[in-house]
Each structure stands twice: as structure tokens, then as C-alpha cells.
Design a protein around this motif. Structure first.
Motif, short mmCIF file in Angstrom:
data_model
loop_
_atom_site.label_atom_id
_atom_site.label_comp_id
_atom_site.label_asym_id
_atom_site.label_seq_id
_atom_site.Cartn_x
_atom_site.Cartn_y
_atom_site.Cartn_z
N GLY A 13 0.82 -1.21 0.00
CA GLY A 13 0.00 0.00 0.00
C GLY A 13 0.85 1.26 0.00
N SER A 14 0.26 2.38 0.37
CA SER A 14 0.96 3.66 0.33
C SER A 14 1.73 3.95 1.61
CB SER A 14 -0.04 4.79 0.06
OG SER A 14 -1.03 4.83 1.07
N GLU A 15 1.43 3.27 2.69
CA GLU A 15 2.12 3.48 3.95
C GLU A 15 3.34 2.59 4.00
OE1 GLU A 15 3.75 4.21 7.24
OE2 GLU A 15 1.94 5.39 6.88
N ALA A 16 4.53 3.20 4.09
CA ALA A 16 5.78 2.43 4.06
C ALA A 16 5.91 1.53 5.27
CB ALA A 16 6.97 3.36 3.96
N GLY A 50 12.55 -7.69 8.57
CA GLY A 50 11.10 -7.59 8.37
C GLY A 50 10.60 -6.17 8.42
N SER A 51 9.65 -5.91 9.31
CA SER A 51 9.04 -4.58 9.38
C SER A 51 9.99 -3.53 9.93
CB SER A 51 7.78 -4.63 10.26
OG SER A 51 8.13 -4.93 11.61
N GLY A 52 10.98 -3.94 10.72
CA GLY A 52 11.88 -2.99 11.37
C GLY A 52 11.48 -2.64 12.78
N GLU A 53 10.41 -3.21 13.27
CA GLU A 53 9.93 -2.89 14.62
C GLU A 53 10.85 -3.46 15.70
OE1 GLU A 53 5.25 -2.92 14.61
OE2 GLU A 53 6.02 -4.36 13.14
N ALA A 75 10.23 -3.91 0.09
CA ALA A 75 9.17 -3.37 0.95
C ALA A 75 9.59 -3.40 2.41
CB ALA A 75 7.87 -4.14 0.75
N SER A 76 10.35 -4.41 2.79
CA SER A 76 10.85 -4.48 4.16
C SER A 76 11.85 -3.36 4.42
CB SER A 76 11.51 -5.83 4.41
OG SER A 76 10.57 -6.88 4.35
N LEU A 77 12.74 -3.13 3.47
CA LEU A 77 13.74 -2.08 3.64
C LEU A 77 13.06 -0.72 3.79
CD1 LEU A 77 16.37 -3.21 0.98
CD2 LEU A 77 16.40 -3.64 3.45
N ALA A 78 12.00 -0.49 3.04
CA ALA A 78 11.27 0.78 3.15
C ALA A 78 10.60 0.90 4.52
CB ALA A 78 10.23 0.88 2.04
N SER A 79 10.05 -0.20 5.02
CA SER A 79 9.40 -0.17 6.33
C SER A 79 10.42 0.07 7.43
CB SER A 79 8.67 -1.50 6.57
OG SER A 79 8.03 -1.50 7.82
#
Length: 212
Positions: A13-16, A50-53, A75-79
Motif C-alpha cells: 500500500g501507500s504506507e511504508a 522484516g518490518s523494522g519494529e 518493501a521491508s527495507l522501506a518499512s
């Protein structure tokens, strides 16, 4: 800023920022183990961030360490980058692209290595590559921390893990819960010996290996 969507790698989606609900449930239990094994200073490489959390949470707890997140998915790197930016932490490096099976990794050294919830959602060759890569970047005595659901011959497998293993294999025949003894054999082949095993919440296990 809108709340991040649950982690669905193919529906960014649009939210990284992505949100992996399990990170909130397991991060404190993981941190309790890390408190005993992390070095006093230096750098920590996380494989499959993963998400980076996780990395931003741990970086906040251990500001004296430099944290290097990585992942194989754009997508993971962006998150990861989005969570890091929101956190305002200065000790999280820019995420780097690492596919464990593509060697050499684009990093020469780390003082500790974390890999959380990768082994069961990747082919066995990825676990082989994890140990090979860890042996290349970790100095003598440095820890490799692996977390996730595993099988043990000496402990009865929970029905929930049996069902989870079946569901993983239905999605991808190369996925599935790995046996701890098989992981130990991989470690030994690369000079990484299991030091400790921790039973974790929700039938997960933390494995700690050290380079010999």
C-alpha cells in the motif's frame, strides 16, 4: 500519521511502515535474553529485519550499540527506514539488502547477529547460508541469536506448532519448522556451537550460538 497496516509483504500500500503483530508480543521476552548475550559495545547485525519494529525497539534499549538492519525484500527495507525515521534514533544504520544465500554479504564484521522468525518461512538452504554468513562476519566468541518455532526430539511438540508446520508446508513445501539438532549440526559445520537454549512464550525457542 496513520497507523501502519499489519505486515503483508505483497500488500504494502501507500504506507511504508509495516506492522508485524508478533513483534509487540515477543519483543520483551527476546530483549530479556539479549540482555545476557549482547556485547557492551560494537555493532549488531540483524538478518531478515522484516518490518523494522524489532530493531528500533532494541536500539532504544541499547543505545550504546550500533544496529544494522537488513532484509531481502524492498518493501521491508522501506518499512525499516520508515520506523527508524519515526523513532528518531541515531544508532540504527540505514537498512541494507542482504539475501542470506547470496555471498559474500555486504558487511565485513558484526559483534553480534540476530535472526528472528526466518528459519521456518524460508528454505533450508537459507538456514545453511545463515550459519555460513555468520561464521564469516562474527569474531571469535561473538553471539548468533536465532528465534522462532522449532522442533525438539526431547520435548513433545505442541499441537499448535504441529498445525503451524502443516500450514507452512501447504503454502510452500520448502518451508516448515526446523529441528534444533539439525540447526546445531549446521552451526558445528561452521564453527558455531550452541551455548544456550531458551524456552520462549507461545512455544517459541531462542538459540544462542558462539563462534569457536
Amino acid at each position: 500519521m496513520a497507523d501502519p497496516k499489519p505486515w503483508l509483504i505483497d500488500e504494502a500500500g501507500s504506507e511504508a511502515r509495516r506492522h508485524a503483530p508478533a513483534t509487540v508480543r515477543n519483543r520483551d521476552a527476546i530483549a530479556a535474553v539479549l540482555a545476557d548475550i549482547l556485547p557492551a559495545c560494537g555493532s549488531v547485525l540483524e538478518i531478515a529485519s522484516g518490518s523494522g519494529e524489532h530493531v528500533t525497539h532494541f536500539a532504544g534499549l541499547w543505545p550504546q550499540l550500533t544496529w544494522q538492519p537488513s532484509d531481502a525484500e524492498p518493501a521491508s527495507l522501506a518499512s525499516i527506514a520508515a520506523w527508524t525515521a519515526q523513532s528518531g534514533l541515531s544508532n540504527v544504520a540505514e537498512p541494507i539488502l542482504i539475501d542470506v544465500e547470496r555471498r559474500p554479504w555486504p558487511i565485513a564484521r558484526a559483534d553480534a547477529l540476530l535472526c528472528i522468525n526466518m528459519a521456518h518461512i524460508s528454505p533450508w538452504t537459507a538456514s545453511e547460508a545463515l550459519f555460513c554468513g555468520a561464521a564469516a562476519v562474527l569474531p571469535t566468541g561473538a553471539p548468533l541469536f536465532i528465534y522462532g518455532p522449532f522442533l525438539r526430539h526431547d520435548v513433545m511438540t505442541a499441537q499448535s506448532n504441529i498445525d503451524f508446520d502443516a500450514s507452512l508446508k501447504a503454502r510452500n513445501p520448502s518451508w516448515g519448522l526446523r529441528d534444533v539438532s539439525a540447526m546445531d549440526v549446521l552451526g558445528q559445520a561452521h564453527g558455531l556451537l550452541r551455548e544456550r537454549l531458551f524456552a520462549m512464550p507461545a512455544n517459541n525457542i531462542a538459540l544462542v550460538y558462539r563462534s569457536a
